[in-house]
Design a protein around this motif. Structure first.
Motif, PDB file in Angstrom:
ATOM      1  N   SER A   1       0.828  -1.202   0.000  1.00 23.70           N
ATOM      2  CA  SER A   1       0.000   0.000   0.000  1.00 23.70           C
ATOM      3  C   SER A   1       0.864   1.255   0.000  1.00 23.70           C
TER       4      SER A   1
ATOM      5  N   SER B   1       1.229   5.199   1.253  1.00 24.22           N
ATOM      6  CA  SER B   1       0.801   5.924   2.457  1.00 24.22           C
ATOM      7  C   SER B   1       0.656   7.403   2.143  1.00 24.22           C
TER       8      SER B   1
ATOM      9  N   ARG C   1      -7.850  -2.220  12.567  1.00 24.34           N
ATOM     10  CA  ARG C   1      -6.974  -1.855  11.443  1.00 24.34           C
ATOM     11  C   ARG C   1      -6.373  -0.460  11.617  1.00 24.34           C
TER      12      ARG C   1
ATOM     13  N   ILE D   1       2.035   0.348   7.538  1.00 25.95           N
ATOM     14  CA  ILE D   1       0.974   0.256   6.520  1.00 25.95           C
ATOM     15  C   ILE D   1       1.463  -0.598   5.350  1.00 25.95           C
ATOM     16  N   SER D   2       2.704  -0.388   4.924  1.00 26.23           N
ATOM     17  CA  SER D   2       3.205  -1.154   3.774  1.00 26.23           C
ATOM     18  C   SER D   2       3.327  -2.638   4.124  1.00 26.23           C
TER      19      SER D   2
ATOM     20  N   GLY E   1       1.215  -4.181   5.929  1.00 23.82           N
ATOM     21  CA  GLY E   1      -0.133  -4.727   6.097  1.00 23.82           C
ATOM     22  C   GLY E   1      -0.573  -4.827   7.549  1.00 23.82           C
TER      23      GLY E   1
ATOM     24  N   PHE F   1      -1.365  -2.286   9.595  1.00 22.72           N
ATOM     25  CA  PHE F   1      -2.493  -1.359   9.752  1.00 22.72           C
ATOM     26  C   PHE F   1      -2.891  -0.798   8.386  1.00 22.72           C
ATOM     27  N   ASP F   2      -4.113  -0.288   8.302  1.00 20.37           N
ATOM     28  CA  ASP F   2      -4.520   0.490   7.118  1.00 20.37           C
ATOM     29  C   ASP F   2      -4.366   1.982   7.384  1.00 20.37           C
ATOM     30  N   HIS F   3      -4.500   2.340   8.661  1.00 23.44           N
ATOM     31  CA  HIS F   3      -4.445   3.750   9.037  1.00 23.44           C
ATOM     32  C   HIS F   3      -3.686   3.854  10.358  1.00 23.44           C
TER      33      HIS F   3
ATOM     34  N   THR G   1      -2.579   7.234   6.139  1.00 25.00           N
ATOM     35  CA  THR G   1      -3.576   6.261   5.663  1.00 25.00           C
ATOM     36  C   THR G   1      -3.238   5.725   4.274  1.00 25.00           C
ATOM     37  N   ASN G   2      -3.748   4.525   3.969  1.00 23.25           N
ATOM     38  CA  ASN G   2      -3.609   4.008   2.603  1.00 23.25           C
ATOM     39  C   ASN G   2      -4.884   4.283   1.789  1.00 23.25           C
ATOM     40  N   ASP G   3      -5.851   4.977   2.410  1.00 17.27           N
ATOM     41  CA  ASP G   3      -7.166   5.172   1.806  1.00 17.27           C
ATOM     42  C   ASP G   3      -7.239   6.538   1.108  1.00 17.27           C
TER      43      ASP G   3
END
Lengths: 201, 383
Positions: free
Chosen positions: B3, B5, B95, B161-162, B164, B166-168, B218-220
């Motif tokens: 992901s 960031s 997450r 995050i990278s 995996g 956490f997502d945030h 975040t990755n979002d």
């Protein structure tokens, strides 16, 4: 994410004993930390005058790291350490030196050790490591967060190995568990295995 | 697939007020937050510092409906993080991580006059307090790596995050202006008795300031803000030279900057702006000049924000990254407050006047005790 990395070797320093991969390396009847760590330094045949200027946390980390790094040729070794007490042992000394205006004697030589990552600097100087550093604080040894962080470093930074683990010195009590994570090794680099190895001896 | 960031919602609690907009507004007008402070309980002589207003902090803190007693630092961190979390409208699932950047945490509880028990000085206790207030499912991760902590915390969040994990990740950083810190820097003879002047010929040392800063990593891409940036690259390298003195060759900073460029797949001339460390000590600023010249970054517009906030220790890298985000968004290079005439041995392109300029990519650097250095590269997401 499953880890594809492994643990090459590990070292414990606790209960006035030093062991490597679970095998006893050094033991002394000295229970006092100052006497114990000095005896350890001598038994390892070290000759490094800076050692005697270090605070207790740095001495503990330095000895554990030296045991694991003395025959290591790889220089791209990240240092990822953690503990509970941060540098509080030295923080209390600095605080004591400034508590009373009548007896006010703050010292740069003490103040510089009021950061937990100073021990990473000491190890980097001795082993000439221009590598990644991180110092984390947890309530207790936290294998899962360390495992994820080390794996990420090995995947995305230019680190070839990571010297990782726990070095805590607080109120006369000490506990060190350091290990080397690499592409190949003897033990699985998983949270479960780290918990097991941490508890060995 | 790893992901990416991004840095998103952010809040700066500082002498300027209680959100990032207050700070950016004042910096745009080149107003320093540094003031002559007389507080003999901290330092016998008056000193320049920027501090969060105690009264205003209490007002903001009371609105959080706290369920337990908090220290001053905790109040600052809670007020900052509360705003960032609310703005993100994010549910705190498993997450979502919490990362705290601090060098000394609640160190003031060691003072005899502190009403709090010594246990509060443990950084894990600080982490647990913040976690508990917001109901994070994950245990707080506390990073304490001297003056690089704030920017390293962003790198750490990106790595989690990278990986995996956490997502945030909500990153919050803060440190206090205390007798502990001031007496220590004073013992090093590092404190300036005037507002600090990074890179200037007349520089005479640092000022210590305090802020609490927070940001969502975040990755979002659906939860970004106008000033959001993508983390393109980051690296940390130790000087392996001295525990309290900067390297004479700028080794660790040079390596950090070049490794971060390499990871970002960028050349030095593709960096539009450098938000440097610039503490205004003789040796630090000289070391940076050497490192930036070695890295081919001597012509890139550069500032230090220490002339606005002072050195905010474990928060500084995070604070200055947030300012950098807003700098890109407003296409504005902020003046390096306090600078008059170059006082380092190598050329640097110090930003002397706040100027409008299209800028897309910036490099943030920090260096600290223990020989640590961190560099991170960010790129604007908007447009």
């Amino acid at each position: 994410m499953n880890s594809s990395f492994q643990i090459e070797r590990f070292c414990h320093i606790r209960n006035h004993r030093i062991s490597v991969n679970g095998e006893m390396l050094f033991e002394t009847p000295e229970t006092d930390f100052a006497a114990f760590i000095k005896a350890s330094y001598k038994s390892l045949g070290l000759s490094y005058s800076k050692f005697f200027k270090m605070d207790n946390l740095s001495k503990l980390a330095f000895i554990a790291a030296d045991i694991l790094l003395k025959n290591e040729t790889e220089k791209k070794i990240a240092l990822v350490f953690s503990n509970r007490g941060s540098s509080l042992d030295t923080d209390r000394k600095h605080q004591e030196s400034i508590e009373n205006t009548a007896d006010f004697y703050p010292s740069p030589a003490v103040f510089v050790y009021t950061l937990p990552n100073i021990c990473l600097g000491e190890i980097s100087i001795k082993h000439e490591l221009h590598s990644e550093n991180a110092f984390f604080i947890f309530d207790s040894f936290n294998p899962s967060e360390l495992q994820a962080y080390c794996s990420s470093l090995l995947r995305t930074s230019n680190s070839e190995k990571v010297l990782c683990g726990w070095v805590d010195y607080d109120k006369g009590k000490y506990d060190a568990f350091l290990y080397v994570v690499a592409k190949n090794g003897i033990f699985a680099h998983t949270s479960e295995e780290l918990t097991r190895l941490y508890q060995t001896i | 697939m790893m992901s990416n960031s991004y840095l998103s919602h952010n809040t700066i609690v500082s002498a300027y007020g209680f959100d990032s907009a207050n700070a950016i507004h004042q910096i745009s007008n080149e107003v320093s937050g540094l003031q002559l402070t007389e507080d003999p309980t901290i330092l016998p002589q008056p000193f320049f510092s920027s501090r969060v207003s105690g009264e205003a902090l209490e007002e903001k803190y009371d609105l959080l409906n706290p369920q337990e007693r908090h220290t001053r630092l905790e109040k600052m961190l809670l007020v900052s993080l509360s705003k960032t979390i609310s703005a993100s409208n994010m549910e705190l699932t498993d997450r979502v991580g919490l990362l705290i950047s601090t060098t000394k945490g609640n160190i003031d509880v060691l003072e005899q006059k502190s009403p709090f028990p010594e246990e509060r000085a443990y950084l894990s206790a600080l982490g647990a307090t913040i976690q508990r207030h917001f109901g994070f499912q994950n245990q707080a991760i506390v990073l304490s790596n001297a003056c690089v902590s704030g920017v390293l915390a962003i790198a750490v969040a990106k790595r989690y995050i990278s990986e995996g994990r956490f997502d945030h990740v909500f990153v919050v950083g803060g440190d206090l202006v205390t007798q502990f810190i001031l007496s220590g820097f004073n013992a090093f003879q590092a404190l300036s008795d005037t507002p600090c002047r990074p890179y200037c010929k007349t520089r005479s040392g640092i000022n210590i300031g305090e802020v609490a800063a927070s940001v969502l990593v975040t990755n979002d891409t659906s939860n970004l803000v106008a000033e959001s940036v993508k983390v393109l690259g980051e690296a940390s390298c130790n000087d392996a030279n001295h525990i309290s003195g900067p390297s004479r060759t700028g080794e660790g900073l040079f390596r950090s900057a070049t490794n971060a460029l390499h990871q970002a797949h960028l050349q030095a001339d593709e960096i539009d702006y450098i938000s440097a460390h610039g503490t205004a000590t003789l040796f630090n600023d000289e070391m940076e000049a050497i490192a930036f010249n070695r890295a081919g970054l001597q012509e890139t517009p550069l500032n230090s924000l220490k002339g606005y906030f002072g050195h905010t220790l474990g928060a500084s890298g995070l604070l200055e990254t947030i300012i950098g985000m807003h700098s890109l968004h407003q296409n504005t290079l902020f003046a390096s407050k306090g600078f008059q005439e170059l006082g380092v041995s190598r050329p640097l392109n110090i930003i002397e006047r706040t100027t409008k300029k299209p800028i897309k990519t910036f490099l943030k650097t920090a260096s600290g005790f223990g020989g640590c250095n961190t560099a991170a590269i960010f790129q604007k997401v908007g447009d």
